[in-house]
Design a protein around this motif. Structure first.
Motif, short mmCIF file in Angstrom:
data_model
loop_
_atom_site.label_atom_id
_atom_site.label_comp_id
_atom_site.label_asym_id
_atom_site.label_seq_id
_atom_site.Cartn_x
_atom_site.Cartn_y
_atom_site.Cartn_z
N SER A 42 0.82 -1.21 0.00
CA SER A 42 0.00 0.00 0.00
C SER A 42 0.86 1.27 0.00
O SER A 42 0.34 2.37 -0.11
CB SER A 42 -0.92 0.01 1.22
N GLN A 43 2.19 1.10 0.12
CA GLN A 43 3.07 2.26 0.25
C GLN A 43 3.83 2.61 -1.02
O GLN A 43 4.14 3.77 -1.26
CB GLN A 43 4.07 2.01 1.38
N VAL A 44 4.17 1.60 -1.82
CA VAL A 44 4.94 1.82 -3.06
C VAL A 44 4.41 0.89 -4.15
O VAL A 44 3.83 -0.16 -3.86
CB VAL A 44 6.46 1.57 -2.87
N ASN A 45 4.65 1.27 -5.40
CA ASN A 45 4.18 0.44 -6.52
C ASN A 45 5.14 -0.66 -6.91
O ASN A 45 4.72 -1.71 -7.37
CB ASN A 45 3.92 1.33 -7.74
N ALA A 46 6.44 -0.42 -6.75
CA ALA A 46 7.45 -1.39 -7.19
C ALA A 46 8.21 -1.91 -5.98
O ALA A 46 8.85 -1.15 -5.26
CB ALA A 46 8.40 -0.75 -8.18
N ILE A 47 8.17 -3.24 -5.78
CA ILE A 47 8.86 -3.88 -4.67
C ILE A 47 9.72 -5.01 -5.22
O ILE A 47 9.28 -5.76 -6.11
CB ILE A 47 7.86 -4.47 -3.63
N SER A 48 10.94 -5.14 -4.70
CA SER A 48 11.84 -6.24 -5.06
C SER A 48 12.37 -6.87 -3.78
O SER A 48 12.27 -6.29 -2.71
CB SER A 48 13.04 -5.74 -5.87
N ILE A 49 12.94 -8.05 -3.93
CA ILE A 49 13.57 -8.74 -2.80
C ILE A 49 15.04 -8.95 -3.13
O ILE A 49 15.38 -9.45 -4.22
CB ILE A 49 12.91 -10.10 -2.53
N ASN A 50 15.91 -8.57 -2.22
CA ASN A 50 17.34 -8.82 -2.35
C ASN A 50 17.64 -10.05 -1.50
O ASN A 50 17.50 -10.02 -0.27
CB ASN A 50 18.13 -7.61 -1.85
N ALA A 51 17.99 -11.16 -2.16
CA ALA A 51 18.29 -12.41 -1.47
C ALA A 51 19.50 -13.06 -2.12
O ALA A 51 19.72 -12.92 -3.32
CB ALA A 51 17.09 -13.35 -1.52
N ASN A 52 20.26 -13.80 -1.33
CA ASN A 52 21.44 -14.48 -1.85
C ASN A 52 21.30 -16.00 -1.85
O ASN A 52 22.17 -16.69 -2.36
CB ASN A 52 22.67 -14.06 -1.06
N ARG A 53 20.22 -16.48 -1.27
CA ARG A 53 19.95 -17.93 -1.23
C ARG A 53 18.46 -18.11 -1.49
O ARG A 53 17.67 -17.19 -1.27
CB ARG A 53 20.30 -18.52 0.13
N HIS A 54 18.07 -19.29 -1.92
CA HIS A 54 16.65 -19.63 -2.09
C HIS A 54 15.91 -18.66 -3.00
O HIS A 54 14.75 -18.31 -2.75
CB HIS A 54 15.96 -19.73 -0.72
N LEU A 55 16.57 -18.21 -4.05
CA LEU A 55 15.96 -17.23 -4.95
C LEU A 55 14.66 -17.74 -5.57
O LEU A 55 13.69 -16.98 -5.69
CB LEU A 55 16.96 -16.81 -6.04
N ALA A 56 14.61 -19.00 -5.93
CA ALA A 56 13.40 -19.56 -6.55
C ALA A 56 12.21 -19.50 -5.59
O ALA A 56 11.09 -19.19 -6.00
CB ALA A 56 13.64 -21.00 -6.99
N GLU A 57 12.46 -19.76 -4.31
CA GLU A 57 11.36 -19.69 -3.33
C GLU A 57 10.86 -18.25 -3.18
O GLU A 57 9.66 -18.01 -3.09
CB GLU A 57 11.80 -20.22 -1.95
N TYR A 58 11.79 -17.30 -3.17
CA TYR A 58 11.38 -15.91 -3.06
C TYR A 58 10.63 -15.44 -4.31
O TYR A 58 9.71 -14.62 -4.22
CB TYR A 58 12.59 -15.00 -2.81
N GLU A 59 10.99 -15.97 -5.48
CA GLU A 59 10.31 -15.56 -6.71
C GLU A 59 8.84 -15.94 -6.70
O GLU A 59 8.03 -15.33 -7.39
CB GLU A 59 11.02 -16.18 -7.92
N GLN A 60 8.46 -16.92 -5.88
CA GLN A 60 7.06 -17.33 -5.79
C GLN A 60 6.17 -16.25 -5.20
O GLN A 60 4.94 -16.35 -5.27
CB GLN A 60 6.95 -18.62 -4.97
N PHE A 61 6.75 -15.20 -4.64
CA PHE A 61 5.95 -14.13 -4.06
C PHE A 61 5.58 -13.06 -5.09
O PHE A 61 4.94 -12.06 -4.77
CB PHE A 61 6.66 -13.52 -2.85
N GLY A 62 6.00 -13.28 -6.35
CA GLY A 62 5.54 -12.45 -7.45
C GLY A 62 6.20 -11.10 -7.63
O GLY A 62 5.64 -10.22 -8.29
N VAL A 63 7.36 -10.92 -7.04
CA VAL A 63 8.11 -9.67 -7.24
C VAL A 63 9.52 -10.03 -7.70
O VAL A 63 9.98 -11.15 -7.48
CB VAL A 63 8.16 -8.81 -5.94
#
Length: 190
Positions: A42-63
């Motif tokens: 609700s605060q910003v339009n574009a959100i990303s995740i910075n991760a160094n492990r388990h990238l495929a699992e994080y990608e499941q959150f749609g960002v």
């Protein structure tokens, strides 16, 4: 009017959690990262995740998900550097992945602070403690951060202070900065 994107910092080793992937741990049957995402949407339009492990699992959150460009887990500033390099907005709002109650007005208050103070960065303060991982940083500070890291420095607060960052008072929402550093912390929640 300045533009803002957000990056959730999930690139650490979670040593105090026994090395499990912190952002994917459950609190009230939901991954911490999902709860942080929900509060940012609700605060910003574009959100990303910075991760160094388990990238495929994080990608499941749609960002979008991306790792640090620096090798060997250099700390949150490494993720911030990569984020600033990738940014297409004027500022990047940074939050850690282990604080599922972050303020719903975080972006608004930090943006107001940088605009009113004519500075390039701001960070949250809960009335007692500084929270430099909750910060809004201008993309213009990319080179300064790159030089800071090249000099072997890793402290976020020191970097922000050197850039003239302003502290933003969130003392009315002190509990919003509750973080979960251990598996026991997660289990102790009612």
């Amino acid at each position: 009017m300045i533009t803002i994107s957000a990056v959730i910092l999930a690139g650490g080793l979670a040593r105090r959690m026994g090395g499990v992937e912190k952002g994917l741990q459950l609190l009230h049957h939901q991954p911490l990262i999902a709860q942080v995402l929900a509060r940012l949407k609700s605060q910003v339009n574009a959100i990303s995740i910075n991760a160094n492990r388990h990238l495929a699992e994080y990608e499941q959150f749609g960002v979008p998900v991306f790792p640090d460009e620096m090798a060997d887990f250099q700390g949150p500033l490494s993720g911030m550097l990569t984020s600033l390099r990738r940014a297409t907005t004027d500022y990047v709002l940074f939050v850690p992945c282990d604080c599922p109650y972050l303020p719903l007005n975080l972006a608004e208050k930090l943006k107001s602070a940088v605009e009113n103070s004519a500075v390039l960065c701001a960070y949250a303060h809960d009335g007692e403690r500084d929270h430099p991982t909750f910060s809004l940083i201008s993309r213009q500070l990319f080179t300064a951060l790159e030089q800071y890291l090249a000099g072997g420095e890793r402290r976020i607060f020191t970097f922000l202070r050197e850039q003239g960052a302003v502290s933003v008072d969130f003392s009315e929402q002190k509990n919003a900065f509750r973080n979960f550093n251990t598996l026991a912390d997660l289990q102790e929640q009612p």
